[in-house]
Design a protein around this motif. Structure first.
Motif, PDB file in Angstrom:
ATOM      1  N   LEU A 105       8.700 -60.051 -21.361  1.00  0.00           N
ATOM      2  CA  LEU A 105       9.474 -58.812 -21.422  1.00  0.00           C
ATOM      3  C   LEU A 105      10.874 -59.130 -21.931  1.00  0.00           C
ATOM      4  CD1 LEU A 105       9.586 -55.749 -20.642  1.00  0.00           C
ATOM      5  CD2 LEU A 105      10.475 -56.491 -18.418  1.00  0.00           C
ATOM      6  N   LEU A 106      11.278 -58.448 -23.004  1.00  0.00           N
ATOM      7  CA  LEU A 106      12.631 -58.609 -23.528  1.00  0.00           C
ATOM      8  C   LEU A 106      13.515 -57.490 -22.995  1.00  0.00           C
ATOM      9  CD1 LEU A 106      14.210 -60.324 -25.886  1.00  0.00           C
ATOM     10  CD2 LEU A 106      14.195 -58.075 -26.970  1.00  0.00           C
ATOM     11  N   VAL A 107      14.666 -57.860 -22.460  1.00  0.00           N
ATOM     12  CA  VAL A 107      15.686 -56.901 -22.032  1.00  0.00           C
ATOM     13  C   VAL A 107      16.904 -57.137 -22.920  1.00  0.00           C
ATOM     14  CG1 VAL A 107      17.086 -56.070 -20.109  1.00  0.00           C
ATOM     15  CG2 VAL A 107      14.793 -56.977 -19.676  1.00  0.00           C
ATOM     16  N   PRO A 108      17.475 -56.084 -23.529  1.00  0.00           N
ATOM     17  CA  PRO A 108      18.489 -56.300 -24.564  1.00  0.00           C
ATOM     18  C   PRO A 108      19.899 -56.554 -24.032  1.00  0.00           C
ATOM     19  CG  PRO A 108      18.045 -53.974 -24.365  1.00  0.00           C
ATOM     20  CD  PRO A 108      17.097 -54.662 -23.422  1.00  0.00           C
ATOM     21  N   GLU A 109      19.995 -57.077 -22.822  1.00  0.00           N
ATOM     22  CA  GLU A 109      21.290 -57.447 -22.251  1.00  0.00           C
ATOM     23  C   GLU A 109      21.030 -58.457 -21.135  1.00  0.00           C
ATOM     24  OE1 GLU A 109      21.954 -53.996 -18.875  1.00  0.00           O
ATOM     25  OE2 GLU A 109      22.647 -53.586 -20.916  1.00  0.00           O
ATOM     26  N   GLU A 110      22.099 -58.974 -20.543  1.00  0.00           N
ATOM     27  CA  GLU A 110      21.925 -59.860 -19.394  1.00  0.00           C
ATOM     28  C   GLU A 110      21.443 -59.030 -18.213  1.00  0.00           C
ATOM     29  OE1 GLU A 110      25.395 -62.297 -18.871  1.00  0.00           O
ATOM     30  OE2 GLU A 110      25.503 -62.733 -21.015  1.00  0.00           O
ATOM     31  N   TRP A 111      20.488 -59.562 -17.459  1.00  0.00           N
ATOM     32  CA  TRP A 111      19.654 -58.748 -16.574  1.00  0.00           C
ATOM     33  C   TRP A 111      19.510 -59.418 -15.216  1.00  0.00           C
ATOM     34  CZ3 TRP A 111      13.973 -59.306 -15.661  1.00  0.00           C
ATOM     35  CH2 TRP A 111      13.369 -58.141 -15.181  1.00  0.00           C
ATOM     36  N   VAL A 112      19.552 -58.607 -14.167  1.00  0.00           N
ATOM     37  CA  VAL A 112      19.296 -59.100 -12.813  1.00  0.00           C
ATOM     38  C   VAL A 112      17.795 -58.993 -12.557  1.00  0.00           C
ATOM     39  CG1 VAL A 112      19.768 -58.787 -10.361  1.00  0.00           C
ATOM     40  CG2 VAL A 112      21.577 -58.364 -12.047  1.00  0.00           C
ATOM     41  N   HIS A 113      17.136 -60.125 -12.368  1.00  0.00           N
ATOM     42  CA  HIS A 113      15.681 -60.126 -12.223  1.00  0.00           C
ATOM     43  C   HIS A 113      15.275 -59.764 -10.796  1.00  0.00           C
ATOM     44  CE1 HIS A 113      15.603 -63.865  -9.858  1.00  0.00           C
ATOM     45  NE2 HIS A 113      16.586 -64.272 -10.648  1.00  0.00           N
ATOM     46  N   PRO A 114      14.065 -59.210 -10.619  1.00  0.00           N
ATOM     47  CA  PRO A 114      13.569 -58.929  -9.272  1.00  0.00           C
ATOM     48  C   PRO A 114      13.420 -60.214  -8.453  1.00  0.00           C
ATOM     49  CG  PRO A 114      12.282 -57.756 -10.923  1.00  0.00           C
ATOM     50  CD  PRO A 114      13.143 -58.730 -11.662  1.00  0.00           C
ATOM     51  N   ALA A 115      13.504 -60.061  -7.144  1.00  0.00           N
ATOM     52  CA  ALA A 115      13.296 -61.201  -6.252  1.00  0.00           C
ATOM     53  C   ALA A 115      11.835 -61.639  -6.309  1.00  0.00           C
ATOM     54  CB  ALA A 115      13.687 -60.825  -4.829  1.00  0.00           C
ATOM     55  N   GLU A 116      11.586 -62.871  -5.923  1.00  0.00           N
ATOM     56  CA  GLU A 116      10.235 -63.423  -5.961  1.00  0.00           C
ATOM     57  C   GLU A 116       9.280 -62.555  -5.142  1.00  0.00           C
ATOM     58  OE1 GLU A 116       6.976 -65.809  -6.737  1.00  0.00           O
ATOM     59  OE2 GLU A 116       8.906 -65.580  -7.749  1.00  0.00           O
ATOM     60  N   GLY A 117       8.152 -62.205  -5.774  1.00  0.00           N
ATOM     61  CA  GLY A 117       7.124 -61.428  -5.103  1.00  0.00           C
ATOM     62  C   GLY A 117       7.388 -59.938  -5.046  1.00  0.00           C
ATOM     63  N   GLN A 118       8.497 -59.466  -5.609  1.00  0.00           N
ATOM     64  CA  GLN A 118       8.801 -58.035  -5.602  1.00  0.00           C
ATOM     65  C   GLN A 118       8.637 -57.489  -7.016  1.00  0.00           C
ATOM     66  OE1 GLN A 118      12.520 -57.119  -3.704  1.00  0.00           O
ATOM     67  NE2 GLN A 118      12.104 -58.441  -1.942  1.00  0.00           N
ATOM     68  N   ARG A 119       7.802 -56.485  -7.151  1.00  0.00           N
ATOM     69  CA  ARG A 119       7.461 -55.970  -8.467  1.00  0.00           C
ATOM     70  C   ARG A 119       8.680 -55.368  -9.164  1.00  0.00           C
ATOM     71  NH1 ARG A 119       2.170 -55.319  -9.773  1.00  0.00           N
ATOM     72  NH2 ARG A 119       2.724 -53.612 -11.179  1.00  0.00           N
ATOM     73  N   ILE A 120       8.640 -55.419 -10.475  1.00  0.00           N
ATOM     74  CA  ILE A 120       9.752 -54.911 -11.271  1.00  0.00           C
ATOM     75  C   ILE A 120       9.992 -53.427 -11.037  1.00  0.00           C
ATOM     76  CG2 ILE A 120       8.284 -54.423 -13.282  1.00  0.00           C
ATOM     77  CD1 ILE A 120      10.616 -55.284 -15.056  1.00  0.00           C
ATOM     78  N   ASP A 121       8.920 -52.662 -10.727  1.00  0.00           N
ATOM     79  CA  ASP A 121       9.066 -51.218 -10.551  1.00  0.00           C
ATOM     80  C   ASP A 121       9.279 -50.815  -9.093  1.00  0.00           C
ATOM     81  OD1 ASP A 121       6.535 -51.912  -9.755  1.00  0.00           O
ATOM     82  OD2 ASP A 121       5.481 -50.589 -11.151  1.00  0.00           O
ATOM     83  N   ALA A 122       9.566 -51.787  -8.225  1.00  0.00           N
ATOM     84  CA  ALA A 122       9.846 -51.471  -6.824  1.00  0.00           C
ATOM     85  C   ALA A 122      11.121 -50.632  -6.724  1.00  0.00           C
ATOM     86  CB  ALA A 122       9.995 -52.754  -6.013  1.00  0.00           C
ATOM     87  N   PRO A 123      11.220 -49.757  -5.699  1.00  0.00           N
ATOM     88  CA  PRO A 123      12.377 -48.855  -5.591  1.00  0.00           C
ATOM     89  C   PRO A 123      13.718 -49.570  -5.586  1.00  0.00           C
ATOM     90  CG  PRO A 123      10.649 -48.196  -4.065  1.00  0.00           C
ATOM     91  CD  PRO A 123      10.218 -49.506  -4.642  1.00  0.00           C
ATOM     92  N   GLN A 124      13.769 -50.769  -5.022  1.00  0.00           N
ATOM     93  CA  GLN A 124      15.046 -51.478  -4.942  1.00  0.00           C
ATOM     94  C   GLN A 124      15.395 -52.214  -6.231  1.00  0.00           C
ATOM     95  OE1 GLN A 124      12.222 -52.209  -3.458  1.00  0.00           O
ATOM     96  NE2 GLN A 124      12.045 -54.353  -2.805  1.00  0.00           N
ATOM     97  N   TRP A 125      14.491 -52.183  -7.216  1.00  0.00           N
ATOM     98  CA  TRP A 125      14.758 -52.892  -8.464  1.00  0.00           C
ATOM     99  C   TRP A 125      14.819 -51.917  -9.638  1.00  0.00           C
ATOM    100  CZ3 TRP A 125      17.000 -57.251  -7.987  1.00  0.00           C
ATOM    101  CH2 TRP A 125      16.758 -58.038  -6.861  1.00  0.00           C
ATOM    102  N   TYR A 126      13.719 -51.691 -10.313  1.00  0.00           N
ATOM    103  CA  TYR A 126      13.753 -50.853 -11.516  1.00  0.00           C
ATOM    104  C   TYR A 126      12.653 -49.796 -11.438  1.00  0.00           C
ATOM    105  CZ  TYR A 126      16.775 -54.607 -13.049  1.00  0.00           C
ATOM    106  OH  TYR A 126      17.793 -55.527 -13.126  1.00  0.00           O
ATOM    107  N   PRO A 127      12.817 -48.799 -10.570  1.00  0.00           N
ATOM    108  CA  PRO A 127      11.755 -47.798 -10.385  1.00  0.00           C
ATOM    109  C   PRO A 127      11.459 -46.992 -11.640  1.00  0.00           C
ATOM    110  CG  PRO A 127      13.785 -47.125  -9.278  1.00  0.00           C
ATOM    111  CD  PRO A 127      13.976 -48.549  -9.699  1.00  0.00           C
ATOM    112  N   ARG A 128      12.427 -46.879 -12.539  1.00  0.00           N
ATOM    113  CA  ARG A 128      12.186 -46.089 -13.753  1.00  0.00           C
ATOM    114  C   ARG A 128      11.400 -46.866 -14.803  1.00  0.00           C
ATOM    115  NH1 ARG A 128      17.393 -43.301 -15.915  1.00  0.00           N
ATOM    116  NH2 ARG A 128      18.139 -45.450 -15.981  1.00  0.00           N
TER     117      ARG A 128
END
Length: 426
Positions: A387-410
C-alpha cells in the motif's frame, strides 16, 4: 467626390497598417479576444479535463496530472493598451512553477519558443488547491489557482502575460538575465546553473516522503492481519530535467521505518522502463547493517535497485541511488518511456522467496526472480499486499486492522467506493 476620395485614402491606410508586423515580432493569428484599446488581458481559455476512474480499483493514492499550457505575450503601447496580436516567447524565458498552498515546490519548467509547455506532475489523491506561477522577464507575473488539481486528468489552458509597466519598446524584451551554463535557462530559475544538462527538479512528493507499507504473508494467507506494518519504508523522488523538459537523471532517497514481521526482507525500487542505458550509483545498507557504496555501473531497463539487504538490520537507516541517462528521457515521445513515479517499490521475503509489489506492477526478474511472477499482488478479498500512502504515515499497531475505528475507518469507505470517495482517508 472629395468625400469618397478621402474615405478611400483612409481605407488604404488601414489596410497598410493592418499588414504591418507587430513591433515585437512573432505575431499570432486567429485573434485573442482582446477588445480594441483594452488594457486588460483576455480571459484565459480553459479546457481542463476531469479525471475519470475506470477499470479495477488498484488502491492508487498518487496520480499524474498533465500540464498542457500555451502562453501568449502581450506588448503594451505608451498609453498602457495591449498591442495586437500577441506573440510567442521565442528566445525569451517563460518559466512555469507549480507549488502547493504552502509554497512547497512541485515542478518548474520553461515554455518552448512557441509558448507551449507539456509536462506531468504527480499529486496525492487528497484534493488540494495548487498554484501555477508564470514569469517572464519584462512582463507582469501571474499566479493562478487550480482548485483540487488532482481531480483533473489534464490542465489545458491558454493564457497571456502583459508587458510590465515601464518596459516599453522592443529593447525591453531583449533577453538579459545571466545564464552561466548557456542552456537558455537564466540562473535565477536554474536549479543547476553550472550544468547545461540539468535545469529543473520535479519533487515527488512536494514535501516530506512517500510511505510504502507491506504485508508479507503472500502465499500463506490473505493480506495477513491488514495492519500494513510488516515492513515500511519512506522514500522521495527527484527527477532532474534539462531546458527542454526531458529527464536527464533521477534520484531516490529511502529510509527503513519499521519492521514488525517475523520474516526478514530485501527492499528496493524497480525502474521498469527507460530508453537506452544509464549510469547507476547506489548507497545501500548491506546484510550486516553497514552502509556501502557501488557504482557508477552501466545498466539498461529494467533495473532493480536494492537499497536494504536485510530489513531487520536496516530500520532507522537511509539509502539512496541515482540514475543518469545516456539519452535524455522524453516521456511524451519515446519507444520506451521512462516509468512514472512512484515507480515500482518491492520487497523480497527472504524466508519464502516471494516478491511483493503494488497491485499490477511488474514482478522481479533480474536480481531476485520471484517465485510468484504471475500475480496481481491483490488477495481474494480485494486487499493489496503493498500500500502506497503519498505522505509520511502513522501505521496501525501490530494486529490492529487498518480500517479499525482508532486508525483509518474511512479506508473501507474509500475501498468500497472504488477510490471515488474518501480519497483523503489516510
Amino acid at each position: 467626390m472629395k468625400k469618397y476620395a478621402l474615405m478611400s485614402l483612409v481605407a488604404l491606410c488601414a489596410i497598410v497598417l493592418a499588414s504591418c508586423p507587430s513591433p515585437m515580432g512573432g505575431g499570432r493569428g486567429g485573434g485573442s479576444g482582446v477588445p480594441t484599446g483594452s488594457a486588460q488581458l483576455p480571459a484565459d481559455q480553459v479546457s481542463d479535463q476531469m479525471r475519470l476512474l475506470s477499470g479495477d480499483f488498484t488502491f492508487e493514492t498518487l496520480f499524474p496530472v498533465a500540464l498542457d499550457l500555451t502562453i501568449d505575450l502581450y506588448a503594451v503601447d505608451e498609453a498602457g493598451m495591449l498591442v495586437e496580436p500577441p506573440f510567442a516567447p521565442g528566445d525569451r524565458s517563460v518559466v512555469v512553477t507549480l507549488t502547493t498552498a504552502n509554497d512547497h515546490p512541485v515542478y518548474r519548467g520553461m515554455a518552448a519558443a512557441d509558448g507551449t509547455l507539456r509536462a506531468a506532475v504527480y499529486l496525492p489523491s487528497a484534493p488540494a488547491d495548487m498554484f501555477l506561477t508564470v514569469t517572464a522577464e519584462g512582463f507582469e507575473s501571474r499566479r493562478i489557482r487550480v482548485p483540487r488539481m488532482v481531480e483533473l486528468e489534464r490542465v489545458q489552458r491558454r493564457l497571456g502575460l502583459k508587458q510590465a509597466t515601464g518596459a516599453i519598446g522592443a529593447a525591453a524584451f531583449a533577453p538579459g538575465l545571466p545564464d552561466r551554463d548557456g542552456d537558455g535557462v537564466p540562473d535565477v530559475y536554474d536549479a543547476f546553473p553550472d550544468d547545461p544538462n540539468s535545469a529543473f527538479v520535479l519533487n515527488v512528493p512536494a514535501d516530506g516522503n512517500l510511505t510504502i507499507a507491506f504485508e508479507d504473508l503472500f502465499g500463506r494467507a490473505n493480506a495477513g492481519d491488514a495492519d500494513y506494518n510488516d515492513f515500511i519504508a519512506n522514500y522521495r523522488i527527484q527527477e532532474i530535467s534539462n531546458a527542454d523538459g526531458h529527464i536527464t537523471s533521477l534520484r531516490v532517497d529511502a529510509t527503513a521505518v519499521v519492521k514488525l514481521a517475523g520474516y526478514n526482507h530485501r527492499f528496493g525500487i524497480r525502474i521498469d522502463d527507460f530508453e537506452g542505458s544509464a549510469s547507476l550509483v547506489r548507497h545501500y545498507v548491506d546484510e550486516s547493517g553497514a552502509t556501502r557504496s557501488q557504482g557508477p555501473t552501466s545498466v539498461t531497463a529494467p533495473v532493480e535497485v536494492e537499497l536494504f539487504e536485510h530489513s531487520g538490520r536496516a530500520v532507522g537507516k537511509s539509502a539512496w541511488f541515482t540514475l543518469e541517462f545516456a539519452t535524455a528521457q522524453d516521456r511524451a515521445d519515446s519507444p520506451a518511456p521512462l516509468s512514472e513515479p512512484p515507480y515500482n517499490p518491492w520487497i523480497f521475503v527472504r524466508n519464502t522467496e516471494q516478491g511483493i509489489h503494488l497491485i499490477d506492477r511488474e514482478p522481479l526478474t533480474e536480481r531476485y526472480p520471484s517465485s510468484n511472477p504471475n500475480e496481481r499482488f491483490v488477495d481474494s478479498d480485494g486487499f493489496p499486499w503493498a500500500l502506497l500512502v503519498p505522505e509520511e504515515w502513522v501505521h496501525p499497531a501490530e494486529g490492529q486492522r487498518i480500517d479499525a475505528p482508532q486508525w483509518y475507518p474511512r479506508f473501507t469507505n474509500w475501498r468500497e467506493s472504488g477510490g471515488t470517495a474518501f480519497t483523503d482517508w489516510y
